[in-house]
Scaffold this motif. Structure first.
Motif, PDB file in Angstrom:
ATOM      1  N   HIS A  68       7.280   0.442   5.669  1.00  0.00           N
ATOM      2  CA  HIS A  68       7.387   1.365   4.531  1.00  0.00           C
ATOM      3  C   HIS A  68       6.602   0.844   3.329  1.00  0.00           C
ATOM      4  CE1 HIS A  68       9.099   4.137   1.616  1.00  0.00           C
ATOM      5  NE2 HIS A  68       9.446   3.090   0.869  1.00  0.00           N
ATOM      6  N   LYS A  89       2.891   1.321   3.949  1.00  0.00           N
ATOM      7  CA  LYS A  89       2.500   2.722   3.803  1.00  0.00           C
ATOM      8  C   LYS A  89       2.444   3.115   2.330  1.00  0.00           C
ATOM      9  CE  LYS A  89       3.901   7.417   5.127  1.00  0.00           C
ATOM     10  NZ  LYS A  89       4.923   8.219   5.858  1.00  0.00           N
ATOM     11  N   GLN A  90       3.446   2.735   1.580  1.00  0.00           N
ATOM     12  CA  GLN A  90       3.488   3.066   0.165  1.00  0.00           C
ATOM     13  C   GLN A  90       2.317   2.450  -0.577  1.00  0.00           C
ATOM     14  OE1 GLN A  90       5.673   5.692   0.129  1.00  0.00           O
ATOM     15  NE2 GLN A  90       6.385   4.886  -1.848  1.00  0.00           N
ATOM     16  N   LYS A  93      11.134  -2.065   9.510  1.00  0.00           N
ATOM     17  CA  LYS A  93      10.889  -0.756   8.899  1.00  0.00           C
ATOM     18  C   LYS A  93      10.579  -0.889   7.410  1.00  0.00           C
ATOM     19  CE  LYS A  93      13.863   1.770  12.144  1.00  0.00           C
ATOM     20  NZ  LYS A  93      15.117   2.565  12.292  1.00  0.00           N
TER      21      LYS A  93
END
Length: 568
Positions: free
Chosen positions: A319, A322-323, A315
């Motif tokens: 994350h 995505k950031q 995860k």
């Protein structure tokens, strides 16, 4: 004549009394010397010699005894005899009133007493030690026999505790037993010196035996029982973990074989009673066994940690990806309107490459786990490094976003500043023109045009399709400083002109009677007409101060009180 005879008789009587008194004193001292000589040998040494003779000494002990016996005989035959002879001579000389002979003789006797007492003391010490040697030997021998029997009892009662060393220990028991018999025979024969040397040797043997009896059992138990049991446990545990698809960083079976070879060597060391080497070997074996346990324990602990961290790390990577994608989109959008001067796009792209590599490593770790080839301790280290790297990436993403998030707000502030600069220029121009000056100095006009140009350039920069906010920020600082400087110059210009006008009016009262004021007024007006307002004010002010000190300050105060300009 009669009185002289009486005096002579008195002198003779007194002399006689003195001689008699001195003779009596010496007689007393001679008796004390005689008592001292008598106390030198009271028969104690003779008794010691007779008691030692009954011990029937032999060997070195007999030689030692004979030596000191002869020394004693020589002392009695010579020193003690000489002392008696010298005492008789001194007594005879004292009776004959030969006091000088008595004094010298007594000194010689004193010295001979000292020498004889010292020699007799040495004989007494030697005989005492010789006499005590036999008793000391017996005491030591009894103690050694007790220690020997205690060690023998332990060896026989706990023979199983000594393993391969038992035969060697039994041989030592036999050797020590024979040695104790020899010591007993030697001591009984009277050669106590030889017996003492033998006891020293046997003592070393017994102490060595005691140390072996104390040290060997725990070492033997470790070699025979503890270590083999631990190796069996390691082999069983390794087989079980291997069946569960654990992979280890060390060759556990190979390590077991190495330890088994050391244990075989330990058996040889036990049989040979090589205690120092055996101790070092068992310490090494214990350390090696602990290391094998640690190898397997490390993988068990790491497996649990890897499984507990697996999902959260997946995860975290998602994350971060995505950031970074969001950051890249924002940077590309901003790049259309602003110049990004700090490698923001390149840094974000580099972060994405790092994230991709971390994701690839994570994928390979997942594959290894699924294929049962994973070394969990290695993967755990990789997971830890990945988490640390992701935290670092996250911090850099925040830093990049922070550096660009204020670009639009900065642009709006720059637009507001540019508008304010234009208003400042208009206000300055209005205020200066409001004073209806005949003209303005060229340097002032040039600087006004420079500042005006800077504001125009700022507006052009802000109207560009792609704005360089770093350059705009620099220009804002420069223009703000120049505006302030232009205000200061404008204020100074207007004040100088106003002061000149007021000073010229004030000078009218002195022009008629003071030629120098009249001339200064003419010069000041000329300078004023040439727009050199500060020089004009200084010229007339200087002349007025000469005729009326303090006049300049007075006019200045009046001027400042009347000034109503709000811009400056």
């Amino acid at each position: 004549m009669f009185w002289m005879i009486i005096i002579i008789l008195l002198v003779v009587i007194l002399a006689g009394v003195g001689i008699w008194a001195w003779q009596t004193h010496l007689t007393h001292e001679i008796k004390e010397l005689d008592a001292t000589v008598a106390a030198l040998d009271t028969g104690e040494l003779t008794g010691m010699i007779r008691s030692i003779e009954q011990l029937r000494l032999s060997g070195e002990s007999l030689k030692t005894f004979t030596k000191w016996q002869r020394t004693y005989q020589q002392l009695t035959e010579k020193n003690l005899t000489d002392l008696q002879t010298q005492l008789l001579d001194v007594e005879q000389a004292n009776r004959q009133f030969r006091f000088s002979v008595v004094n010298s003789g007594m000194k010689a006797i004193d010295q001979l007493i000292l020498d004889t007492r010292k020699a007799l003391g040495e004989v007494r010490t030697a005989l005492t030690q010789l006499k005590a040697s036999e008793a000391e030997n017996r005491t030591r021998m009894l103690k050694l026999r007790d220690d020997y029997q205690e060690a023998r009892k332990t060896i026989l009662a706990k023979s199983f505790s000594f393993g391969e060393a038992l035969n060697t220990l039994e041989q030592s028991l036999e050797t020590i037993g024979e040695a104790l018999k020899e010591v007993s025979v030697t001591n009984d024969s009277g050669d106590h010196e030889a017996a003492k040397s033998q006891l020293d040797a046997v003592n070393k043997q017994v102490r060595t035996l005691q140390d072996q009896v104390k040290t060997l059992p725990p070492l033997v138990n470790a070699v025979v029982n503890e270590f083999p049991a631990q190796l069996t446990e390691i082999e069983t545990g390794h087989e079980t973990l291997t069946q569960r698809h654990f992979v280890f960083t060390e060759d556990v079976p190979g390590g077991v074989q190495v330890i088994q070879a050391k244990l075989a060597k330990a058996q040889t060391q036990i049989a040979g009673l090589q205690l120092d080497a055996l101790k070092a070997n068992t310490d090494d074996v214990a350390t090696s066994i602990d290391a094998l346990y640690a190898v397997m324990e490390k993988e068990l602990v790491a497996q649990k940690a890897v499984m507990s961290q697996h999902n959260s790390l997946a995860k975290f990577i998602a994350h971060a990806t995505k950031q970074n994608n969001t950051l890249m989109r924002e940077l590309n959008h901003l790049n259309e309107s602003y110049t990004l001067n700090h490698n923001e796009l390149q840094d974000a792209a580099s972060l994405q490459n790092q994230i991709n590599r971390l994701n690839e490593d994570f994928t390979r770790a997942q594959d290894a786990i699924q294929q049962n080839t994973a070394v969990y301790s290695v993967i755990l280290d990789q997971f830890t490094e990945t988490k640390n790297a992701l935290h670092d990436i996250e911090a850099k993403q925040v830093a990049i976003n922070t550096s660009v998030v204020g670009l639009r707000a900065s642009e709006q502030k720059a637009d507001d500043s540019a508008t304010q600069f234009e208003m400042d220029l208009r206000d300055i121009k209005y205020e200066v023109s409001r004073h209806s000056l005949p003209g303005l100095p060229k340097t002032y006009l040039d600087f006004f045009r420079v500042v005006t140009g800077e504001v125009d350039d700022l507006n052009d920069d802000l109207n560009q399709t792609k704005i360089d906010m770093d350059e705009v920020a620099k220009n804002l600082i420069k223009i703000a400083e120049d505006i302030d400087q232009l205000k200061d110059q404008s204020r100074a210009l207007v004040d100088a002109a106003g002061m000149t006008e007021q000073l010229l009016q004030y000078a009218n009262r002195y022009k008629t009677n003071h030629e120098e004021v009249a001339k200064a007024a003419i010069q000041s007006k000329t300078q004023y007409s040439r727009y050199n307002y500060q020089a004009a004010a200084d010229t007339i002010a200087s002349a007025l101060e000469k005729v009326e000190p303090g006049s300049y300050k007075k006019v200045e105060n009046d001027y400042l009180n009347q000034r109503t300009d709000s811009l400056f």
